[in-house]
Design an enzyme around this catalytic site. Sequence first.
Site, mmCIF file in Angstrom:
data_model
loop_
_atom_site.group_PDB
_atom_site.id
_atom_site.type_symbol
_atom_site.label_atom_id
_atom_site.label_comp_id
_atom_site.label_asym_id
_atom_site.label_seq_id
_atom_site.Cartn_x
_atom_site.Cartn_y
_atom_site.Cartn_z
ATOM 1 N NE ARG A 49 -1.826 8.284 -5.183
ATOM 2 C CZ ARG A 49 -0.581 8.501 -4.752
ATOM 3 N NH1 ARG A 49 0.170 7.475 -4.335
ATOM 4 N NH2 ARG A 49 -0.094 9.734 -4.745
ATOM 5 C CG LEU A 58 -1.967 -1.075 1.378
ATOM 6 C CD1 LEU A 58 -2.730 -0.899 2.684
ATOM 7 C CD2 LEU A 58 -2.928 -1.069 0.197
ATOM 8 C CG ASP A 59 0.616 4.150 -3.049
ATOM 9 O OD1 ASP A 59 1.488 3.358 -3.455
ATOM 10 O OD2 ASP A 59 -0.283 4.617 -3.774
ATOM 11 C CE LYS A 60 5.330 9.150 4.481
ATOM 12 N NZ LYS A 60 6.286 10.259 4.279
#
Length: 295
Positions: A220, A121-123
């Site tokens: 995104r 998962l992105d930050k």
Amino acid sequence: MRLDQALAQAVPEYSRTQLRGWVDAGLVTIDGRPAVAKHRVFGGERVLLQAAPASRQSEDPAQALDLRIVFEDDQVIVIDKHAGLVVHPGAGNHTGTLLNALLAHAPEVRELPRAGIVHRLDKDTTGLLVVAKTLAAQTALSRQLHERSVSRIYHAVVHGRITTGGIVDAPIGRHPVHRTRMAVVSRGRSARTHYRPLAAGQQWTLVECRLESGRTHQIRVHMDHLGHPLLGDPVYGPRRMQPALAAALGTFSRQALHAVALRFEHPGDGSPWQGESPLPQDMTDLLHRLESAAC
């Protein structure tokens, strides 16, 4: 059969990538002679595989960090990741990552590639992800991801009003100019995102997204490609907003994206495991502000 295919059947606890790497490194012999992956075997050969332990993590320090563990047994850990937690060490984030925390919480994962992490998962994306504690579990989960049998559902708050659901089927690759970004590009890797609206105002929509593939920044990028970028996204977010929407967004400064549900086959007995994570407080507060502002 090709050697790499035969090895994948003979020792399924290792991934094909691992096996191919060991073949290329000269750690596999056939009847005493060095092997190559495309060599064909017919049965009766004596194959020796010297499996090399994963050692890349040996330089990463173990750190006792706060982890929200929602499930754990001797094979897997399911974590509800909070915003700001980087998954892997990298440029500018050498410590304080999920990997560092895993090394402290479950030291046995030091022997696994990427400390057992099978997806990211992105930050600043929150929610559920699964980590393996054994090599066999990691291989099984990686194969499920490759076969797209893992169900991953996200909730996102996007710019603009979406009234019907659909599918974004568009390849994703590195942006041709801005190399730190991803984009829909003709030579990218195939990517499919299913989406449907859950709630909406005039200038925003709460969307459910279900991934078929798992490309970097996929939701995104796909929602931006659709013309509905995620609110708060510092990279792909809307360039302009109406004043009322900007005021409701306030100081919310991360992409409004949360991994709300996860489902996979447990690598031990094949039984389905599924779990959900409620929206974090900052996203709940954001939705309340958007609804109150009637924007």
